[in-house]
Design an enzyme around this catalytic site. Structure first.
Site, short mmCIF file in Angstrom:
data_model
loop_
_atom_site.label_atom_id
_atom_site.label_comp_id
_atom_site.label_asym_id
_atom_site.label_seq_id
_atom_site.Cartn_x
_atom_site.Cartn_y
_atom_site.Cartn_z
N HIS A 18 0.91 -1.21 0.08
CA HIS A 18 0.39 -0.29 0.42
C HIS A 18 0.76 1.55 0.24
O HIS A 18 0.54 2.50 -1.23
CB HIS A 18 -0.67 -0.29 1.11
N LYS A 42 -16.71 -7.10 6.22
CA LYS A 42 -15.39 -7.62 6.30
C LYS A 42 -15.14 -7.47 7.97
O LYS A 42 -15.96 -6.13 8.73
CB LYS A 42 -14.29 -7.21 5.49
N ARG A 90 -2.61 -6.42 -8.80
CA ARG A 90 -1.19 -7.48 -8.76
C ARG A 90 -0.96 -8.36 -9.56
O ARG A 90 -0.17 -8.71 -10.14
CB ARG A 90 -1.06 -7.86 -6.86
N SER A 128 -2.79 -7.64 3.17
CA SER A 128 -3.48 -7.12 4.11
C SER A 128 -3.46 -9.13 4.61
O SER A 128 -2.75 -9.19 6.23
CB SER A 128 -4.17 -6.30 4.56
O1 PNS Z 1 -9.03 -3.28 0.52
P1 PNS Z 1 -10.15 -3.61 -0.41
O2 PNS Z 1 -10.43 -4.97 0.79
O3 PNS Z 1 -9.92 -4.63 -1.96
O4 PNS Z 1 -11.29 -2.51 -0.63
C1 PNS Z 1 -11.82 -2.48 -1.33
C2 PNS Z 1 -12.84 -1.20 -1.41
C3 PNS Z 1 -12.51 -0.98 0.16
C4 PNS Z 1 -12.19 -0.20 -1.99
C5 PNS Z 1 -14.69 -1.26 -1.83
O5 PNS Z 1 -14.86 -2.18 -1.53
C6 PNS Z 1 -15.69 -0.31 -2.12
O6 PNS Z 1 -14.89 0.55 -2.77
N1 PNS Z 1 -16.46 0.02 -0.71
C7 PNS Z 1 -17.01 1.03 -0.59
C8 PNS Z 1 -18.70 0.17 -0.84
C9 PNS Z 1 -19.18 0.49 -2.62
O7 PNS Z 1 -18.40 1.49 -2.43
N2 PNS Z 1 -19.10 -0.74 -2.91
C10 PNS Z 1 -19.22 -0.69 -4.40
C11 PNS Z 1 -17.94 -0.88 -5.01
S1 PNS Z 1 -18.15 -1.03 -7.23
#
Ligand code: PNS
Length: 159
Positions: A18, A42, A90, A128
């Site tokens: 990150h 989560k 990645r 993570s």
């Molecule tokens: O680090 P991660 O868990 O891969 O991040 C995922 C994240 C937080 C970017 C994604 O789950 C997110 O944007 N969550 C917020 C809710 C949302 O907007 N969901 C629709 C995405 S199209």
């Protein structure tokens, strides 16, 4: 250079991967917001406040802000005045989910583009969840996370 970019994620916890992405994203944004998602789907190891605090410990740049957000990323990015969402890519396995998210976010906020950045070669395998697992069983994560994160993991797992 663009105006404001948002780099969203769970950051549970923030890793060297990150940090690398944050540095790369900062190069083409005047202001970068690292946006930490509440993500009710989560069960995080670190609380939202802990995740935000750890990122603030590892980031040292006045142009980088760390914020928590609840709800839709597209809404958060729009309210922040961002024109870019940055995500790391990645491996091929990331692609499908990232592609779906990028299209949905564009659908929700047509003025905001998602860009994908490739991490440093030696950090490509890092996540993570792997860091949490290695730390949980007492493995050495010193090359994978900042010392402050390493300490926080030790505390969590009673090491
Ligand atoms: O680090 P991660 O868990 O891969 O991040 C995922 C994240 C937080 C970017 C994604 O789950 C997110 O944007 N969550 C917020 C809710 C949302 O907007 N969901 C629709 C995405 S199209």
């Amino acid at each position: 250079m663009t105006g404001i970019a948002v780099y969203p994620g769970s950051f549970d916890p923030v890793t060297r991967g990150h940090e690398d992405l944050i540095r790369r994203a900062r190069r083409f944004a005047d202001r970068l917001i690292v946006a930490v998602a509440v993500n009710p789907a989560k069960q995080p190891l670190f609380s939202l406040d802990e995740r935000v605090a750890l990122i603030r410990r590892v980031v040292d740049d006045p142009a980088i802000e760390v914020s928590a957000f609840d709800g839709l990323l597209a809404e958060f990015a729009r309210a922040a005045g961002a024109t870019l969402i940055v995500r790391g890519l990645r491996a091929v396995s990331d692609f499908e989910y990232e592609f779906q998210m990028a299209l949905m976010n564009r659908n929700l906020a047509p003025g905001i583009e998602t860009v994908f950045l490739v991490p440093a070669f030696d950090l490509t395998y890092l996540s993570s969840s792997l860091v949490r697992e290695v730390a949980r069983f007492g493995g050495d994560v010193s090359s994978l996370v900042h010392p402050a994160v390493q300490q926080a993991l030790k505390k969590k797992f009673g090491g």
